[in-house]
Each structure stands twice: as C-alpha cells, then as structure tokens.
Design a protein around this motif. Sequence first.
Motif, PDB file in Angstrom:
ATOM      1  N   PHE A 221      70.217 -57.520  53.479  1.00 57.05           N
ATOM      2  CA  PHE A 221      71.017 -57.418  54.691  1.00 57.05           C
ATOM      3  C   PHE A 221      72.127 -56.399  54.427  1.00 57.05           C
ATOM      4  N   PRO A 222      72.309 -55.425  55.320  1.00 52.00           N
ATOM      5  CA  PRO A 222      73.182 -54.286  54.995  1.00 52.00           C
ATOM      6  C   PRO A 222      74.682 -54.566  55.036  1.00 52.00           C
ATOM      7  N   HIS A 223      75.099 -55.796  55.224  1.00 50.85           N
ATOM      8  CA  HIS A 223      76.526 -56.106  55.282  1.00 50.85           C
ATOM      9  C   HIS A 223      76.823 -57.310  54.399  1.00 50.85           C
ATOM     10  N   ARG A 224      78.038 -57.347  53.903  1.00 47.52           N
ATOM     11  CA  ARG A 224      78.462 -58.469  53.073  1.00 47.52           C
ATOM     12  C   ARG A 224      79.737 -59.083  53.646  1.00 47.52           C
ATOM     13  N   PRO A 225      79.944 -60.370  53.400  1.00 48.64           N
ATOM     14  CA  PRO A 225      81.154 -61.013  53.918  1.00 48.64           C
ATOM     15  C   PRO A 225      82.408 -60.431  53.263  1.00 48.64           C
ATOM     16  N   PRO A 226      83.539 -60.528  53.934  1.00 49.87           N
ATOM     17  CA  PRO A 226      84.799 -60.116  53.311  1.00 49.87           C
ATOM     18  C   PRO A 226      85.067 -60.930  52.042  1.00 49.87           C
ATOM     19  N   ALA A 227      85.727 -60.319  51.099  1.00 48.82           N
ATOM     20  CA  ALA A 227      86.029 -60.995  49.832  1.00 48.82           C
ATOM     21  C   ALA A 227      86.811 -62.284  50.080  1.00 48.82           C
ATOM     22  N   GLY A 228      86.363 -63.344  49.403  1.00 50.46           N
ATOM     23  CA  GLY A 228      87.056 -64.615  49.496  1.00 50.46           C
ATOM     24  C   GLY A 228      86.757 -65.409  50.754  1.00 50.46           C
ATOM     25  N   TRP A 261      87.336 -68.268  55.781  1.00 46.06           N
ATOM     26  CA  TRP A 261      86.005 -68.283  56.374  1.00 46.06           C
ATOM     27  C   TRP A 261      85.885 -67.165  57.395  1.00 46.06           C
ATOM     28  N   VAL A 262      84.655 -66.843  57.710  1.00 46.95           N
ATOM     29  CA  VAL A 262      84.330 -65.952  58.814  1.00 46.95           C
ATOM     30  C   VAL A 262      83.085 -66.519  59.487  1.00 46.95           C
ATOM     31  N   CYS A 263      82.986 -66.396  60.786  1.00 44.98           N
ATOM     32  CA  CYS A 263      81.819 -66.889  61.514  1.00 44.98           C
ATOM     33  C   CYS A 263      80.951 -65.701  61.930  1.00 44.98           C
ATOM     34  N   SER A 299      66.994 -62.662  56.104  1.00 39.01           N
ATOM     35  CA  SER A 299      67.880 -61.857  55.268  1.00 39.01           C
ATOM     36  C   SER A 299      69.340 -62.117  55.618  1.00 39.01           C
ATOM     37  N   PHE A 300      69.634 -62.223  56.896  1.00 40.07           N
ATOM     38  CA  PHE A 300      70.985 -62.519  57.387  1.00 40.07           C
ATOM     39  C   PHE A 300      71.487 -63.849  56.829  1.00 40.07           C
ATOM     40  N   LEU A 301      70.611 -64.850  56.809  1.00 39.89           N
ATOM     41  CA  LEU A 301      71.018 -66.196  56.398  1.00 39.89           C
ATOM     42  C   LEU A 301      71.298 -66.316  54.908  1.00 39.89           C
ATOM     43  N   LYS A 302      70.856 -65.349  54.118  1.00 39.00           N
ATOM     44  CA  LYS A 302      71.150 -65.394  52.677  1.00 39.00           C
ATOM     45  C   LYS A 302      72.648 -65.397  52.407  1.00 39.00           C
ATOM     46  N   HIS A 303      73.428 -64.884  53.343  1.00 42.11           N
ATOM     47  CA  HIS A 303      74.875 -64.794  53.138  1.00 42.11           C
ATOM     48  C   HIS A 303      75.633 -65.974  53.744  1.00 42.11           C
ATOM     49  N   LEU A 325      65.386 -73.403  55.120  1.00 42.72           N
ATOM     50  CA  LEU A 325      64.573 -72.651  54.157  1.00 42.72           C
ATOM     51  C   LEU A 325      65.412 -71.681  53.338  1.00 42.72           C
ATOM     52  N   ALA A 326      66.538 -71.263  53.888  1.00 43.02           N
ATOM     53  CA  ALA A 326      67.450 -70.391  53.147  1.00 43.02           C
ATOM     54  C   ALA A 326      68.329 -71.170  52.180  1.00 43.02           C
ATOM     55  N   GLY A 327      68.197 -72.499  52.177  1.00 46.18           N
ATOM     56  CA  GLY A 327      69.024 -73.322  51.301  1.00 46.18           C
ATOM     57  C   GLY A 327      70.442 -73.471  51.796  1.00 46.18           C
TER      58      GLY A 327
END
Length: 412
Positions: A221-228, A261-263, A299-303, A325-327
Amino acid sequence: MRVLLVTYWELTHMGGIWTYIRQLADRLISLGVEVDIMGTHSASNEVYIRNLNRSFSKNLVWPMLQAKLNPTNLPQFTADSLLAYYELNRYAFEMAAAHLGIEHYDVIHAQDPVAAVAIKRILKRNIPLVTSYHGALAREAFYDAQTSNPQLTLPAYLQSKRGRYFLSLEQRSAAQSELILVSSHWIKSTLTDIGVPASKFRQIPYAVDLPTYRKAAAARFPHRPPAGKKVIAFTGRLEYIKGVHVLIQALARLKTKRSDWVCWIAGEGTLLEELRDQAAKAGITSDIVFWGKLDNIPSFLKHADIYVQPSLQDTQPFSVTEAQLAGVPVIVSGTAGMPEMVEPERTGWVVPPQNADSLSELLQALLQDQATRKAVGAAAKAWAEQHRSLEEMGLRTLQVYQEAIYRGGLST
C-alpha cells in the motif's frame, strides 16, 4: 448445468454483493457450471448480461410504460413517486430480461427480491428460482427514510404504504422461490417473521477466495500512517445505513482523551461531503483520511490496528471478514447479522448500535492494550481462514441448485 445470476440493481457498484456474485461465478465455473451474470448499468440505463456483452436499453420501453402507467389511468399507482419509480423500473427490467432471454437456464439465482419477482413474472416454463437475501429490503428502506425523518420508527414505517410495498416484494419473492439462500440467522428470522416457511431456507455463510486475498495483501500500500499513530479503519459504502456518522461521533469523543490515532476510511457514496462536514464541525478533520474507492483493500488493511463496522444494519459484510483475515481486531454493531461474525472478546467485540459513547470507550481501551489487540486479531484470522472457505461455499451452493431442480421437478 446453466445458471443465471441476476440482480435488479447496478451490478458492479454493489459492494460486498458484487464480490459475492463474482466469486460465486468463478467458483461455479471451476466446478463445470455455465454461468451468466445479468444486472443493470445505471449510467447507460441498460440491462445487460456481463459475460456475453449483450444489453437492452430501458429507454426503448420507458415512454410506452409512462404512457400506460400515468396519473389519469392509475392515480393510486402514481400517488407515491418513489413507488411508481420502482414499479416502472421493474417493468422495464422485466421487458429487458425477456428480450435478452432467460428460458434456456436450468436454474435462475436472483440476488434480490425485486429481480426475483420480475423474473418469475416473465418465465414461460418452470425454471427453478433460488433467491439470495443479502439484506432486509423493507428495513433498509426504513433507514433511508430515517435520514430525512429521524423520529420515524421501524414499526411505523413497516405499516406505511412504502413499508408494506417493500414487505410485499420480500413476501412475493420468497413465495415464488424454490429455495432461499441466507448467510445469517438474523436474515432468516426477519423472513420467518413475515411468514416464510423455515423449510425453504439454506444457510451458507459468505466466503473469500483466500489465495486471491493473500496475493492482494502481499502488494504494498503506497501510504503509511503518521509516526506514533495507530490506524482505526473502515471500508464500505458511505451511506447512512453503514453508520459512518456514528463512527465520527465516537472519534470526536475519543479525541478529547487521546490523539495517538488516525482514522482511515476507504469507500465512496452519497454522504461523503456530509461526513467531511461532520468531521470538520467536530474538529477532527486532520484525524480522518477519506481515501475514496481503493482497488486493493487487503493491502490497505495491513496498516490497520482496529477495524470498526458501525452499520445500522448489515447482514454479514465482507469488509469484516477481510479485516479478520488481515489479523485486525474488529468491532461490530450489535445488530442484524454482524454479532454472528465474532465471538465477543475472543475474535472481536460487539457494541450497541448507534451508540457513539460505547464505541468511543472501547476504542479508548483497545488503543492502550496492544497485547489484547494482537491476540484477538490472531484468533479472528484463524477463525476466518477455517470458516470462510470459497470452495465450501461453491459446493454447497451447487447442491442447493441441484435440490431446487429436484423440487421444481416434483412440483410440475
């Protein structure tokens, strides 16, 4: 065996129902069944058979239908513009289906009550009809009505002209079907409550193509959550019945207690701008990302760290299974078929429907308890992999078709 999967609705914009149709068709084909898929294309106002590249424009019959079904000739029919629109479209759908041809199938599998009633009216021979109830049509119509009339109650709506109309479609389609497929005890109970015999039901849970899911999840997934920040996720249509407004209410309360958190919200729908405005008024615009429609949800749900399904009514949404399924630990509303998808505090949590305070409190507790999140997510993944097999769903559905053919033969 030749099977027609048919829906009155827009075919590929149906969210989880399109996933069901597509996966079922692929699985049946692998079992040697010939499968065609019929649905509506709203942009061109056509009814079409997807895999055969054949279509019929409803515009060709619309003027004739309007001329026949007019306020002068049928004042009661046209008194309610919504119901008149439904009926006009149903008649147009019938004429389109008759033109495209449905008489050569061994089984017709309708995906909604409107399609079931329409198809049964135009059949010239006794082709077995199986109908899937993916939701409760009359109750879904109630939630649509409640958006403009918050004081409206379900009993009052079901006794209204519109409520009786949608209930009659459910009753008629059930009566005309050899067998009825449901995914949950809840949807079965809503139909037995209106007089559908229990002997007609066959319960087969929704399933996921696990190899395809795993392949999609392996993509980046081409984006990652903000740190922390931990990710609270939702995927689905942005409509009132999905309850995203309740999630935003809960997040507004959560923000007063913590901000780690971020939604992330994936999906599109008619309420997008209204939900953005709600977030802005609550002061949490920067805490919510509306991603729009995404092609790769696994892929999105991995994060995601927590998944929330706040629906006012949902039978057994694919989005919950995909999160399992993504745990990812899941929270579902305690309504409709969703509580059947989790074992509370072992594979997920159930909160009271439309209760933003309860949802906020649970999110607060889970955000600070990583060990519980990990354990519940792992248990949910193991459960989903064991109980959501597409192979089993395909085989059991084929058995239902064979039973419907047998029952249909006995009735001739």
